[in-house]
Design an enzyme around this catalytic site. Structure first.
Site, PDB file in Angstrom:
ATOM      1  N   HIS A  21       0.372  -1.250  -0.091  1.00 43.06           N
ATOM      2  CA  HIS A  21       0.162   0.039   0.326  1.00 43.06           C
ATOM      3  C   HIS A  21       1.099   0.920   0.217  1.00 43.06           C
ATOM      4  O   HIS A  21       0.751   2.048  -0.796  1.00 43.06           O
ATOM      5  CB  HIS A  21      -1.103  -0.050   1.136  1.00 43.06           C
ATOM      6  CG  HIS A  21      -1.691   1.710   1.608  1.00 43.06           C
ATOM      7  ND1 HIS A  21      -3.171   1.123   1.111  1.00 43.06           N
ATOM      8  CD2 HIS A  21      -1.661   2.307   2.024  1.00 43.06           C
ATOM      9  CE1 HIS A  21      -3.656   2.743   0.736  1.00 43.06           C
ATOM     10  NE2 HIS A  21      -2.862   3.118   1.908  1.00 43.06           N
ATOM     11  N   GLU A  22       1.773   1.260   1.069  1.00 44.48           N
ATOM     12  CA  GLU A  22       2.670   2.378   1.499  1.00 44.48           C
ATOM     13  C   GLU A  22       3.545   2.735  -0.639  1.00 44.48           C
ATOM     14  O   GLU A  22       4.188   3.190  -0.394  1.00 44.48           O
ATOM     15  CB  GLU A  22       3.558   2.394   2.310  1.00 44.48           C
ATOM     16  CG  GLU A  22       2.650   2.573   3.791  1.00 44.48           C
ATOM     17  CD  GLU A  22       1.554   3.689   3.790  1.00 44.48           C
ATOM     18  OE1 GLU A  22       1.796   4.955   3.399  1.00 44.48           O
ATOM     19  OE2 GLU A  22       0.494   3.736   4.587  1.00 44.48           O
ATOM     20  N   HIS A  24       1.440   4.917  -2.874  1.00 44.18           N
ATOM     21  CA  HIS A  24       1.919   5.861  -2.777  1.00 44.18           C
ATOM     22  C   HIS A  24       3.712   6.761  -2.902  1.00 44.18           C
ATOM     23  O   HIS A  24       3.779   8.074  -4.076  1.00 44.18           O
ATOM     24  CB  HIS A  24       1.992   6.452  -0.872  1.00 44.18           C
ATOM     25  CG  HIS A  24       0.315   6.182  -0.460  1.00 44.18           C
ATOM     26  ND1 HIS A  24      -1.046   6.442  -1.451  1.00 44.18           N
ATOM     27  CD2 HIS A  24      -0.114   5.589   0.634  1.00 44.18           C
ATOM     28  CE1 HIS A  24      -1.807   6.271  -0.649  1.00 44.18           C
ATOM     29  NE2 HIS A  24      -1.155   5.655   0.594  1.00 44.18           N
TER      30      HIS A  24
END
Length: 420
Positions: free
Chosen positions: A21-22, A25
């Site tokens: 997920h990170e 980003h």
């Protein structure tokens, strides 16, 4: 399976879900030219930290998520003001590479002076008064400010989050959840390849004294049709028909020992008015071909997504009690149970959790990715951004409320463990 192995699998699952997920980003922020100061797994005190390039990678104590800290999202911690005495180090081109704010007398090969003018965002210049003479120096775009033993890279405006177009900023935010969706698709794909596809619907168990047992259903029965609707290998279809017919007679046709047997079954309504017959279903399997892997993956993703959205709907409309909610402790406990059941079960649970994480983060709840995207949408419609101070306050309050909810559900988790 040993306890240590289960614990390691739980930790690995958490690490993979948060990291992917990170990373979404992080990668798209870097592509947009944004300075990423920190890539963190977990919150709270640092357990491990190292720096590579412009970014510090950290592992933190509380395993309840992660974050990517981009320049310009929050006010810069280190400030330099006119009248302040500083020391600078220059490179061979005469550009400032290091700006020292303390322990000035211990710095070697530096120029020390009083700040007359400084602009580290736009002009990248620093004017110092040195021995009564005013000297102006260019600042390198990646210069470091050094104070209290730590270095902080400056962030010119074109490296800050807010300097980028709405599209680039939105992409750097939305790609976190998107990476969770992609991971879920890959895991469901792998699951179908490993487990194969069902060729029929078979009753695994029939609970004694329940509606199915009273009607005469037996473990091992293969369900051919219900109310003249062929079931085939469609377990979801059978489940839906049962749930939609509480207290109504249903005509089942089952295969048992090579014979076809008609059985009338009356599902009993539970507290929510949903039909139940007290059975667990499985089925015989075979290897899936390429088409079946793709369609099976699609069905798993769609079915799990509908289930997650339904649970959110029930939560919003008060169909869940506080005691029904679980936090990190409960999630870890359930993950351990799936890990003990076998790899295919753990893959299914990992895919479901990844899908849940992606969907949850897209909800327009302050401090989540969905809320940030909502503010960007408003900015695109208005043609100008929302007041950053107001937006920051909304996210701060939202984060505080989420942490409060996390404490409450974790308290419930602990009580649940103590009470067995």
């Amino acid at each position: 399976m040993s306890t240590i192995e289960v614990v390691l699998k739980v930790i690995l699952l958490f690490f993979v879900l948060v990291t992917i997920h990170e990373w979404g980003h992080f990668y798209f922020a870097k592509r947009a030219g944004i300075l990423v100061r920190e890539f963190a797994i977990g919150f709270g005190p640092k357990l491990f930290s190292y720096k590579k390039g412009e970014t510090r990678y950290t592992l933190r104590l509380l395993p309840i998520g992660g974050f990517v800290r981009m320049a310009g999202e929050d006010p810069e911690i280190v400030q330099v003001n006119p009248g302040q005495t500083v020391a600078i180090k220059l490179n061979t081109a005469g550009e400032i590479t290091h700006l020292y704010l303390d322990q000035l007398n211990t710095r070697a090969q530096v120029i020390q002076g009083v700040v007359e003018f400084i602009d580290l965002e736009w002009q990248l210049t620093l004017t110092l008064e040195v021995d009564g003479e005013k000297l102006t120096f260019p600042v390198h775009p990646r210069a470091m400010m050094v104070t209290k033993g730590s270095e902080t890279q400056i962030a010119p405006y074109n490296r800050q989050f807010g300097s980028k177009s709405v599209g680039k900023r939105a992409l750097s935010i939305v790609m976190g959840p998107v990476m969770n969706f992609l991971l879920a698709i890959v895991l469901f794909f792998i699951l179908i390849m490993i487990t194969g596809v069902f060729t029929n619907v078979k009753l695994d168990t029939v609970d004694p004294g329940k509606a199915g047992d009273k009607a005469g259903l037996k473990a091992g029965d293969i369900v051919i049709s219900v109310n003249n609707e062929p079931i085939g290998e469609n377990r979801e279809k059978l489940t839906t028909l049962i749930q939609q017919n509480p207290n109504k007679k249903m005509s089942w046709l089952v295969e048992r020992g090579g014979s076809t047997i008609p059985i009338d079954v009356v599902p009993l309504a539970d507290d929510a008015g949903t039909g139940k017959v007290g059975i667990k279903i499985s089925g015989d399997k075979r290897s899936a071909n390429a088409s079946e892997v793709i369609t099976g993956t699609y069905k798993q993703v769609v079915g799990s997504t509908i289930g997650i959205l339904t649970s959110f709907k029930m939560l919003i409309f008060g169909q869940f009690k506080m005691d029904d909610l679980g936090g990190p402790v409960r999630t870890a406990q359930v993950t351990a149970e799936f890990a003990r059941m076998g790899m295919s079960y753990l893959i299914f649970w990992a895919a479901t959790l990844s899908l849940y994480l992606g969907i949850f983060n897209l909800l327009p709840i302050p401090a989540l990715d969905g809320s940030r995207l909502l503010f960007m949408g408003i900015e695109a419609l208005r043609g100008k951004p929302v007041d950053p101070n107001r937006e920051s306050m909304v996210h701060f309050v939202g984060f505080a409320l989420l942490m409060l909810l996390m404490v409450a559900v974790t308290y419930n988790d602990i009580l649940r463990l103590i009470n067995g």
